[in-house]
Write a protein that holds these residues in place. Structure first.
Motif, mmCIF file in Angstrom:
data_model
loop_
_atom_site.group_PDB
_atom_site.id
_atom_site.type_symbol
_atom_site.label_atom_id
_atom_site.label_comp_id
_atom_site.label_asym_id
_atom_site.label_seq_id
_atom_site.Cartn_x
_atom_site.Cartn_y
_atom_site.Cartn_z
ATOM 1 N N MET A 1 0.879 27.194 -35.614
ATOM 2 C CA MET A 1 -0.134 25.921 -35.611
ATOM 3 C C MET A 1 -0.014 24.880 -36.336
ATOM 4 O O MET A 1 0.565 24.679 -37.255
ATOM 5 N N GLY A 2 -0.350 23.764 -35.882
ATOM 6 C CA GLY A 2 0.627 21.955 -36.150
ATOM 7 C C GLY A 2 -0.773 21.752 -37.598
ATOM 8 O O GLY A 2 -1.943 22.505 -37.956
ATOM 9 N N ILE A 3 -0.398 20.788 -38.760
ATOM 10 C CA ILE A 3 -0.558 20.263 -39.221
ATOM 11 C C ILE A 3 -1.583 19.118 -39.034
ATOM 12 O O ILE A 3 -1.470 18.495 -38.290
ATOM 13 N N GLY A 4 -3.012 18.807 -39.229
ATOM 14 C CA GLY A 4 -3.456 17.358 -38.970
ATOM 15 C C GLY A 4 -4.400 17.844 -37.570
ATOM 16 O O GLY A 4 -5.149 17.168 -37.766
ATOM 17 N N LEU A 5 -4.530 19.908 -37.560
ATOM 18 C CA LEU A 5 -5.540 19.280 -36.292
ATOM 19 C C LEU A 5 -6.871 19.822 -36.621
ATOM 20 O O LEU A 5 -6.867 19.837 -37.892
ATOM 21 N N GLU A 6 -7.695 19.002 -35.412
ATOM 22 C CA GLU A 6 -9.020 19.132 -36.040
ATOM 23 C C GLU A 6 -9.171 20.444 -35.228
ATOM 24 O O GLU A 6 -9.198 20.161 -33.979
ATOM 25 N N LEU A 7 -10.375 21.197 -35.665
ATOM 26 C CA LEU A 7 -10.428 22.757 -35.060
ATOM 27 C C LEU A 7 -11.874 22.668 -34.941
ATOM 28 O O LEU A 7 -13.027 22.137 -35.978
ATOM 29 N N HIS A 8 -12.763 23.067 -33.860
ATOM 30 C CA HIS A 8 -14.241 23.164 -33.726
ATOM 31 C C HIS A 8 -14.241 25.093 -33.415
ATOM 32 O O HIS A 8 -14.096 24.779 -32.675
ATOM 33 N N ARG A 9 -14.678 25.908 -34.701
ATOM 34 C CA ARG A 9 -14.563 27.084 -34.490
ATOM 35 C C ARG A 9 -16.236 27.105 -34.803
ATOM 36 O O ARG A 9 -17.170 26.879 -35.847
ATOM 37 N N THR A 10 -16.067 29.069 -34.524
ATOM 38 C CA THR A 10 -17.440 29.519 -35.919
ATOM 39 C C THR A 10 -16.873 30.678 -36.390
ATOM 40 O O THR A 10 -15.915 31.723 -35.436
ATOM 41 N N GLY A 11 -17.205 31.114 -37.079
ATOM 42 C CA GLY A 11 -16.270 32.832 -37.753
ATOM 43 C C GLY A 11 -17.434 33.431 -39.026
ATOM 44 O O GLY A 11 -18.691 32.865 -39.146
ATOM 45 N N THR A 12 -17.058 34.165 -39.285
ATOM 46 C CA THR A 12 -17.429 34.465 -40.445
ATOM 47 C C THR A 12 -16.893 34.304 -42.045
ATOM 48 O O THR A 12 -15.825 34.971 -41.849
ATOM 49 N N ILE A 13 -17.753 34.361 -42.936
ATOM 50 C CA ILE A 13 -17.021 33.899 -44.825
ATOM 51 C C ILE A 13 -16.859 35.310 -44.911
ATOM 52 O O ILE A 13 -17.520 36.427 -44.335
ATOM 53 N N GLU B 1 -20.600 36.518 -48.364
ATOM 54 C CA GLU B 1 -19.900 37.711 -47.519
ATOM 55 C C GLU B 1 -20.753 37.733 -46.080
ATOM 56 O O GLU B 1 -21.836 38.318 -46.687
ATOM 57 N N GLY B 2 -20.037 37.584 -45.293
ATOM 58 C CA GLY B 2 -20.708 38.053 -44.122
ATOM 59 C C GLY B 2 -21.546 36.830 -43.131
ATOM 60 O O GLY B 2 -21.670 36.787 -42.807
ATOM 61 N N LEU B 3 -21.822 35.821 -43.798
ATOM 62 C CA LEU B 3 -22.464 34.769 -43.600
ATOM 63 C C LEU B 3 -21.378 34.121 -41.991
ATOM 64 O O LEU B 3 -20.500 33.899 -42.033
ATOM 65 N N ARG B 4 -22.244 34.208 -41.332
ATOM 66 C CA ARG B 4 -22.313 33.286 -40.395
ATOM 67 C C ARG B 4 -21.821 31.417 -40.029
ATOM 68 O O ARG B 4 -23.184 31.197 -40.498
ATOM 69 N N ILE B 5 -20.906 30.959 -39.268
ATOM 70 C CA ILE B 5 -20.552 29.613 -39.746
ATOM 71 C C ILE B 5 -19.665 29.176 -38.405
ATOM 72 O O ILE B 5 -19.271 29.233 -37.424
ATOM 73 N N SER B 6 -21.010 27.947 -38.077
ATOM 74 C CA SER B 6 -19.739 26.836 -37.249
ATOM 75 C C SER B 6 -19.416 25.717 -37.803
ATOM 76 O O SER B 6 -19.957 24.893 -39.494
ATOM 77 N N PHE B 7 -17.942 25.547 -37.626
ATOM 78 C CA PHE B 7 -17.285 24.433 -39.089
ATOM 79 C C PHE B 7 -16.826 23.651 -38.341
ATOM 80 O O PHE B 7 -15.625 24.125 -36.939
ATOM 81 N N VAL B 8 -15.882 22.326 -38.940
ATOM 82 C CA VAL B 8 -15.439 21.599 -37.789
ATOM 83 C C VAL B 8 -14.197 20.939 -39.412
ATOM 84 O O VAL B 8 -14.667 20.990 -40.471
ATOM 85 N N ALA B 9 -12.884 21.089 -38.936
ATOM 86 C CA ALA B 9 -11.774 21.745 -40.265
ATOM 87 C C ALA B 9 -10.802 20.534 -39.229
ATOM 88 O O ALA B 9 -9.982 20.918 -38.525
ATOM 89 N N THR B 10 -9.757 20.116 -40.891
ATOM 90 C CA THR B 10 -8.007 19.988 -40.118
ATOM 91 C C THR B 10 -7.646 21.046 -41.178
ATOM 92 O O THR B 10 -7.459 21.322 -42.236
ATOM 93 N N THR B 11 -6.315 20.944 -40.269
ATOM 94 C CA THR B 11 -5.676 22.109 -41.154
ATOM 95 C C THR B 11 -4.507 20.878 -42.253
ATOM 96 O O THR B 11 -4.654 19.760 -42.098
ATOM 97 N N ARG B 12 -4.728 21.840 -42.995
ATOM 98 C CA ARG B 12 -3.575 20.608 -44.685
ATOM 99 C C ARG B 12 -2.323 21.034 -45.033
ATOM 100 O O ARG B 12 -2.731 22.176 -45.521
ATOM 101 N N GLU B 13 -1.796 19.974 -45.025
ATOM 102 C CA GLU B 13 -0.573 20.295 -45.385
ATOM 103 C C GLU B 13 0.000 20.282 -47.046
ATOM 104 O O GLU B 13 0.711 21.474 -47.582
ATOM 105 N N ASP B 14 -0.979 19.640 -47.388
ATOM 106 C CA ASP B 14 -0.606 19.766 -49.062
ATOM 107 C C ASP B 14 -0.880 20.560 -49.989
ATOM 108 O O ASP B 14 -1.115 20.900 -51.017
ATOM 109 N N TYR B 15 -1.848 21.764 -49.077
ATOM 110 C CA TYR B 15 -2.708 22.585 -49.585
ATOM 111 C C TYR B 15 -1.294 23.486 -50.025
ATOM 112 O O TYR B 15 -1.703 24.657 -50.906
ATOM 113 N N TYR B 16 -0.126 23.757 -49.206
ATOM 114 C CA TYR B 16 0.861 24.619 -49.393
ATOM 115 C C TYR B 16 1.654 24.713 -50.472
ATOM 116 O O TYR B 16 2.333 25.463 -51.290
#
Length: 94
Positions: free
Chosen positions: A1-13, A52-67
């Motif tokens: 997965m590349g860095i700086g990609l914009e993601l539109h996803r749904t998932g569980t915390i 824990e278990g909360l379902r969310i829809s989110f928009v995010a970008t992958t971050r290289e600087d967090y590494y």
């Protein structure tokens, strides 16, 4: 997965008890990606989403600087992202 990609996803915390512990998102899509984010992202009231278990829809970008700031054991769990927007989602697909 590349860095700086914009993601539109749904998932569980989920709380992940690695190192000092953190919250992550396990996505619904077929690839089952896991995303992690800092416990206190700048400018967003995350405490209401750290359930824990909360379902969310989110928009995010992958971050290289967090590494450079996250322990390697945490980075093995998932892809670091910056959450741009989030809403509470419905039940997972069956």
């Amino acid at each position: 997965m590349g860095i700086g990609l914009e993601l539109h996803r749904t998932g569980t915390i989920t709380y992940v008890p690695i190192d000092e512990g953190f919250y992550g998102i396990v996505c619904d899509d077929e690839d089952g990606y896991k995303y992690l984010y800092p416990i206190h992202p700048f400018g967003y009231p995350w405490s209401s989403y750290q359930v824990e278990g909360l379902r969310i829809s989110f928009v995010a970008t992958t971050r290289e600087d967090y590494y450079s700031i996250l322990p390697s054991s945490v980075l093995q769990w998932g892809v670091p992202v910056e959450i741009l927007s989030v809403t509470i989602a419905g039940a997972p697909p069956e």
